[in-house]
Design a protein around this motif. Structure first.
Motif, PDB file in Angstrom:
ATOM      1  N   LYS A   1      20.250  11.325  25.225  1.00 53.53           N
ATOM      2  CA  LYS A   1      19.557  11.093  23.956  1.00 53.53           C
ATOM      3  C   LYS A   1      19.095   9.640  23.909  1.00 53.53           C
ATOM      4  O   LYS A   1      19.694   8.765  24.529  1.00 53.53           O
ATOM      5  CB  LYS A   1      20.486  11.385  22.780  1.00 53.53           C
ATOM      6  CG  LYS A   1      20.931  12.837  22.695  1.00 53.53           C
ATOM      7  CD  LYS A   1      21.936  13.044  21.572  1.00 53.53           C
ATOM      8  CE  LYS A   1      22.425  14.472  21.522  1.00 53.53           C
ATOM      9  NZ  LYS A   1      23.484  14.668  20.486  1.00 53.53           N
ATOM     10  N   VAL A   2      18.047   9.394  23.154  1.00 55.99           N
ATOM     11  CA  VAL A   2      17.482   8.051  23.050  1.00 55.99           C
ATOM     12  C   VAL A   2      18.137   7.336  21.872  1.00 55.99           C
ATOM     13  O   VAL A   2      17.981   7.746  20.720  1.00 55.99           O
ATOM     14  CB  VAL A   2      15.954   8.109  22.872  1.00 55.99           C
ATOM     15  CG1 VAL A   2      15.374   6.694  22.817  1.00 55.99           C
ATOM     16  CG2 VAL A   2      15.305   8.902  24.006  1.00 55.99           C
TER      17      VAL A   2
ATOM     18  N   THR B   1      15.231   9.941  17.665  1.00 55.12           N
ATOM     19  CA  THR B   1      16.150   8.944  18.195  1.00 55.12           C
ATOM     20  C   THR B   1      17.392   8.919  17.311  1.00 55.12           C
ATOM     21  O   THR B   1      17.439   9.566  16.275  1.00 55.12           O
ATOM     22  CB  THR B   1      15.511   7.551  18.233  1.00 55.12           C
ATOM     23  OG1 THR B   1      15.194   7.150  16.892  1.00 55.12           O
ATOM     24  CG2 THR B   1      14.259   7.549  19.084  1.00 55.12           C
TER      25      THR B   1
ATOM     26  N   CYS C   1      20.091   4.934  26.972  1.00 55.84           N
ATOM     27  CA  CYS C   1      19.890   6.340  27.329  1.00 55.84           C
ATOM     28  C   CYS C   1      20.456   6.567  28.724  1.00 55.84           C
ATOM     29  O   CYS C   1      20.019   5.917  29.683  1.00 55.84           O
ATOM     30  CB  CYS C   1      18.403   6.703  27.302  1.00 55.84           C
ATOM     31  SG  CYS C   1      18.060   8.439  27.669  1.00 55.84           S
TER      32      CYS C   1
END
Length: 391
Positions: A172-173, A331, A353
């Motif tokens: 995930k960012v 995000t 990330c």
């Protein structure tokens, strides 16, 4: 091709895990291995030792010698692994049911293995934009290596534009996280027989009062939830005591006590308030009581590390790039700390990330899934398009 590259990553990760780079030990063997691979790929290398000479950072570059590069960053140290808590040797990679077990597999040697594998691919491209690899020491004990590295980058005048910190985020960012401030506060009293406690200065008792004051401040922080903190879990600045050591016997007044503690501030003003409150309490309340009995009594706080959080920025080139590479639509922010804020302090766009779950980090039987490594490789594959495009 993908299975072949994943096999290469697995082989590199096996080697990385075999180096027991616990923070109290050297990382030089790992750095030497990584440097050899990167040098064979044609990278330009800088290795910087810590003051003791037993640890080092590695900064490597492929592509043109100019500003605007992309940094792929990972720390090489790991937390301790108690072998009796593991089903396998923590420093030997074990594959089981699509997962790769070993200390550091997700935090964060899995990401480093992917990067080392991909640098060989990048070396065969006509790079128009530099790509840098940053490997640091002692992240787990105050981001000491990254602080040194960032200082050296600032002095050198090198100006990369983007940093991707490969901490485990399930790919995930992450565009923001809390700061991480770590301290050791030592209480110096005087000993004596436990039957006459008023004739001594019990360092443990004063340490307990100090911790009680910390708990009061922690409760105050819970009232500070606002729009800038609502996405964190928990959504406030936290304090906690991680370790306390002192005393020699049940019937002896403790002359010394050390308290290891940390805070995770949402905002810098919270950190400043907590530090001021504890300093005032120490100077105006605790020390006068201690010195009444023992004039040489003292309380000393050592700063282990004060690492700023990663601030959410309205414009963030790294965020836009990594979202496009991973296909993410959203995000997030996290409560755990990374080296990201240090790179951001240089004016770089930064995101976190990487493969693996933070739930596995620091745990017995730590693992990263091969699926997560494949997703990381896919992100790094996509980065090729950015690296070959003219600015």
């Amino acid at each position: 091709m993908r299975s072949t590259k994943l096999e290469a990553v697995r082989g590199i990760l096996e080697r990385l895990i075999s180096y027991p780079t616990v923070s109290i030990d050297s990382n030089l063997d790992l750095i030497s291995y990584a440097a050899d691979r990167l040098e064979r790929a044609g990278a330009r290398l800088t290795v910087s030792n810590d003051p003791s000479g037993t640890k080092a950072n590695l900064f490597a570059t492929l592509g043109p010698d100019r500003d605007g590069g992309i940094v792929l960053s990972g720390h090489t140290d790991v937390v301790p692994a108690l072998t009796e808590e593991w089903r396998t040797d923590p420093f030997e990679l074990v594959a089981r049911d699509g997962n790769l077990f070993g200390r550091g597999t997700c935090d964060m040697k899995g990401f480093i293995a992917c990067v080392l594998a991909k640098m060989e691919d990048y070396s065969r491209l006509d790079l128009q934009r530099p790509v840098h690899v940053a490997l640091t020491y002692d992240e787990e004990v105050g981001c000491l290596g990254a602080r040194q590295l960032v200082g050296e980058l600032e002095t050198s005048g090198k100006k990369p534009a983007i940093a991707i910190i490969g901490e485990p985020t399930d790919m995930k960012v992450i565009e923001g996280h809390k700061g991480c401030y770590e301290y050791t506060t030592c209480f110096h009293g005087t000993d004596g027989h436990g039957s006459e406690p008023d004739k001594g200065v019990n360092a443990i008792h004063f340490a307990a009062a100090y911790i009680a004051r910390m708990l009061e401040l922690a409760a105050r922080m819970k009232e500070r939830v606002g729009p800038d903190s609502a996405h964190f879990s928990p959504p406030w600045t936290t304090l906690q005591t991680g370790r306390i050591e002192g005393g020699s016997a049940r019937n002896v007044i403790a002359r010394h006590c050390a308290v290891e503690w940390e805070m995770r501030p949402v905002r810098s003003s919270d950190a400043a308030e907590i530090k001021t409150a504890l300093e005032d309490y120490t100077r105006n309340v605790l020390l006068p009581q201690m010195k009444t009995v023992y004039p040489e009594a003292d309380i000393v706080t050592e700063v282990i590390g004060e690492v700023a959080g990663l601030a959410v920025m309205p414009e963030n080139e790294a965020r836009e790039l990594v979202m496009s590479l991973t296909g993410a639509n959203l995000t997030d922010v996290v409560s755990f700390g990374t080296e990201a804020g240090l790179f951001q302090s240089l004016g770089m766009s930064v995101v976190v990330c990487g493969p693996g779950s933070i739930a596995q980090a620091h745990q017995p039987d730590e693992f990263v899934s091969e699926d997560q490594l494949a997703r990381c490789l896919s992100m790094l594959d996509g980065l090729e398009r950015t690296l070959v495009q003219s600015a």
